[in-house]
Design an enzyme around this catalytic site. Structure first.
Site, PDB file in Angstrom:
ATOM      1  N   ASP A  37     -15.839  14.055 -13.869  1.00  0.00           N
ATOM      2  CA  ASP A  37     -15.960  15.199 -14.003  1.00  0.00           C
ATOM      3  C   ASP A  37     -14.585  16.265 -14.894  1.00  0.00           C
ATOM      4  O   ASP A  37     -13.684  15.474 -14.840  1.00  0.00           O
ATOM      5  CB  ASP A  37     -15.752  16.093 -12.672  1.00  0.00           C
ATOM      6  CG  ASP A  37     -16.740  15.970 -11.899  1.00  0.00           C
ATOM      7  OD1 ASP A  37     -18.245  15.939 -11.961  1.00  0.00           O
ATOM      8  OD2 ASP A  37     -16.879  16.150 -10.669  1.00  0.00           O
ATOM      9  N   LYS A  59     -18.430  21.199 -18.023  1.00  0.00           N
ATOM     10  CA  LYS A  59     -18.889  21.966 -18.366  1.00  0.00           C
ATOM     11  C   LYS A  59     -18.077  22.098 -19.530  1.00  0.00           C
ATOM     12  O   LYS A  59     -16.700  22.080 -19.925  1.00  0.00           O
ATOM     13  CB  LYS A  59     -18.901  23.372 -18.220  1.00  0.00           C
ATOM     14  CG  LYS A  59     -20.458  24.690 -18.938  1.00  0.00           C
ATOM     15  CD  LYS A  59     -19.798  25.855 -17.888  1.00  0.00           C
ATOM     16  CE  LYS A  59     -20.208  26.033 -16.981  1.00  0.00           C
ATOM     17  NZ  LYS A  59     -20.314  27.090 -15.937  1.00  0.00           N
ATOM     18  N   MET A 178     -10.809  26.897  -5.276  1.00  0.00           N
ATOM     19  CA  MET A 178     -11.569  27.781  -5.501  1.00  0.00           C
ATOM     20  C   MET A 178     -11.597  29.439  -4.789  1.00  0.00           C
ATOM     21  O   MET A 178     -12.715  29.561  -5.257  1.00  0.00           O
ATOM     22  CB  MET A 178     -13.037  27.542  -5.248  1.00  0.00           C
ATOM     23  CG  MET A 178     -13.026  25.736  -6.073  1.00  0.00           C
ATOM     24  SD  MET A 178     -15.079  25.200  -4.950  1.00  0.00           S
ATOM     25  CE  MET A 178     -14.036  24.597  -3.883  1.00  0.00           C
TER      26      MET A 178
HETATM   27  N1  SAH Z   1     -11.849  17.003  -5.059  1.00  0.00           N
HETATM   28  C1  SAH Z   1     -11.027  18.176  -5.243  1.00  0.00           C
HETATM   29  C2  SAH Z   1     -11.512  20.055  -4.982  1.00  0.00           C
HETATM   30  C3  SAH Z   1     -12.379  19.842  -5.799  1.00  0.00           C
HETATM   31  S1  SAH Z   1     -12.522  21.486  -6.087  1.00  0.00           S
HETATM   32  C4  SAH Z   1     -10.154  18.072  -4.210  1.00  0.00           C
HETATM   33  O1  SAH Z   1      -9.677  17.057  -3.674  1.00  0.00           O
HETATM   34  O2  SAH Z   1      -8.658  18.330  -4.962  1.00  0.00           O
HETATM   35  C5  SAH Z   1     -11.824  22.470  -7.203  1.00  0.00           C
HETATM   36  C6  SAH Z   1     -10.706  23.339  -7.035  1.00  0.00           C
HETATM   37  O3  SAH Z   1      -9.945  22.676  -6.516  1.00  0.00           O
HETATM   38  C7  SAH Z   1      -9.968  24.493  -7.904  1.00  0.00           C
HETATM   39  O4  SAH Z   1     -10.909  25.787  -7.749  1.00  0.00           O
HETATM   40  C8  SAH Z   1      -9.313  24.593  -7.181  1.00  0.00           C
HETATM   41  O5  SAH Z   1      -8.610  25.589  -6.136  1.00  0.00           O
HETATM   42  C9  SAH Z   1      -8.203  23.037  -6.620  1.00  0.00           C
HETATM   43  N2  SAH Z   1      -7.490  22.246  -7.193  1.00  0.00           N
HETATM   44  C10 SAH Z   1      -7.758  20.921  -8.026  1.00  0.00           C
HETATM   45  N3  SAH Z   1      -6.708  20.556  -8.981  1.00  0.00           N
HETATM   46  C11 SAH Z   1      -6.166  21.578  -9.076  1.00  0.00           C
HETATM   47  C12 SAH Z   1      -4.798  20.897  -9.571  1.00  0.00           C
HETATM   48  N4  SAH Z   1      -3.449  20.110 -10.702  1.00  0.00           N
HETATM   49  N5  SAH Z   1      -3.529  21.873  -8.468  1.00  0.00           N
HETATM   50  C13 SAH Z   1      -4.206  23.413  -7.966  1.00  0.00           C
HETATM   51  N6  SAH Z   1      -5.812  23.015  -7.802  1.00  0.00           N
HETATM   52  C14 SAH Z   1      -6.610  22.477  -8.219  1.00  0.00           C
END
Ligand code: SAH
Length: 261
Positions: A37, A59, A178
């Site tokens: 992803d 994307k 998000m």
């Molecule tokens: N499965 C992922 C979440 C995916 S949803 C997890 O467990 O973290 C995508 C959201 O995750 C983004 O919109 C943001 O809010 C958050 N996110 C993912 N990586 C991040 C990072 N390095 N720093 C801050 N927010 C992050």
């Protein structure tokens, strides 16, 4: 008949490529096909075999992202060819990662699969920002919540609405995923349901990576700060008194280095 290959649904961790489990690394090494992803740090692909097929599912500029159905179809097709497949996702696959949907589809097809957890971004980014999600006397609970289902959000009507009225009072630290695009609505909901305007709020962008930025404000003013710093994705919104521990840590470090230096 070919025996279907094992599909590993793997958490890649929050961004820092060292924040991955040994088990996840082994699965990447063993993979013949890797579907990854957008939020996955591409440095992790260097663990893969040179012959492994790497398929980007996010994307890219000028291109459409693969739909969830297309990704699931590919997982099934490669597994049925007998390939060892890794489905690599940012953070943890079962936290806003659609890993559950993929597991259900694989289970329904009788394809063997495993789930390898990852450090979710809330845990990674909080640690990297000096914000303990629980802290004695300050925060005894935390919740991970999606901001994308707010009015105006992209997740629209799937699933029940978020109960901001209850979350505003029942949970000490709210970590909102998000939520950047809906920050104003989230702020308004929490204020409407009685969360104090003075409640500390941290914004953590690209947590655990070299690009990390963390800002602390209050619920009353957070939307202005986000606009001023041009907060962009991926970012988390952390609401609660625990965010102040970061400020305390900074002050103490500052005082200590003044004493020593
Ligand atoms: N499965 C992922 C979440 C995916 S949803 C997890 O467990 O973290 C995508 C959201 O995750 C983004 O919109 C943001 O809010 C958050 N996110 C993912 N990586 C991040 C990072 N390095 N720093 C801050 N927010 C992050």
């Amino acid at each position: 008949m070919i025996r279907p290959g094992l599909v590993s649904i793997v958490g890649a961790g929050p961004g820092d490529p060292e924040l991955i489990t040994v088990k996840a690394m082994k699965a990447i090494r063993a993979a013949e096909v890797i579907l990854y992803d957008r939020l996955v740090n591409e440095a992790l692909l260097s663990y893969a075999d040179a012959r492994a097929l790497r398929i980007y599912c996010g994307k890219s500029p000028g291109q459409h992202a693969m739909t969830q159905e297309m990704i699931q179809r590919r997982l099934i097709d490669y597994a049925l060819e007998g390939k060892r497949v890794v489905r690599l996702k940012g953070g943890d696959p079962f936290v806003f990662g659609r890993g559950g949907e993929e597991a259900l589809v694989l289970a329904a097809q009788g394809i063997p699969y495993e789930v390898i957890p990852g450090i979710t971004s809330a845990i990674g980014a909080a640690a990297a920002s000096g914000i303990p999600l629980t802290h004695r006397g300050v925060a005894a609970s935390f919740a991970c919540v999606t901001g994308s289902r707010c009015p105006g959000g992209t997740d629209g009507p799937d699933g029940p609405p978020i109960r901001w009225d209850l979350l505003a009072h029942a949970v000490d630290t709210l970590v909102i995923y998000m939520g950047v695009g809906q920050l104003r609505e989230i702020r308004a909901e929490l204020l409407k349901h009685g969360k104090a305007g003075t409640t500390p709020v941290a914004l953590i962008e690209s947590g655990t990576t070299g690009l990390q930025r963390t800002f602390v404000s209050t619920l009353a003013e957070v939307h202005q700060l986000a606009a001023a710093v041009q907060l962009s994705n991926p970012a988390l919104i952390v609401v609660g008194e625990a965010a102040m521990i970061r400020e305390q840590l900074h002050q103490l470090q500052h005082q200590a280095s003044a004493r020593i230096g």
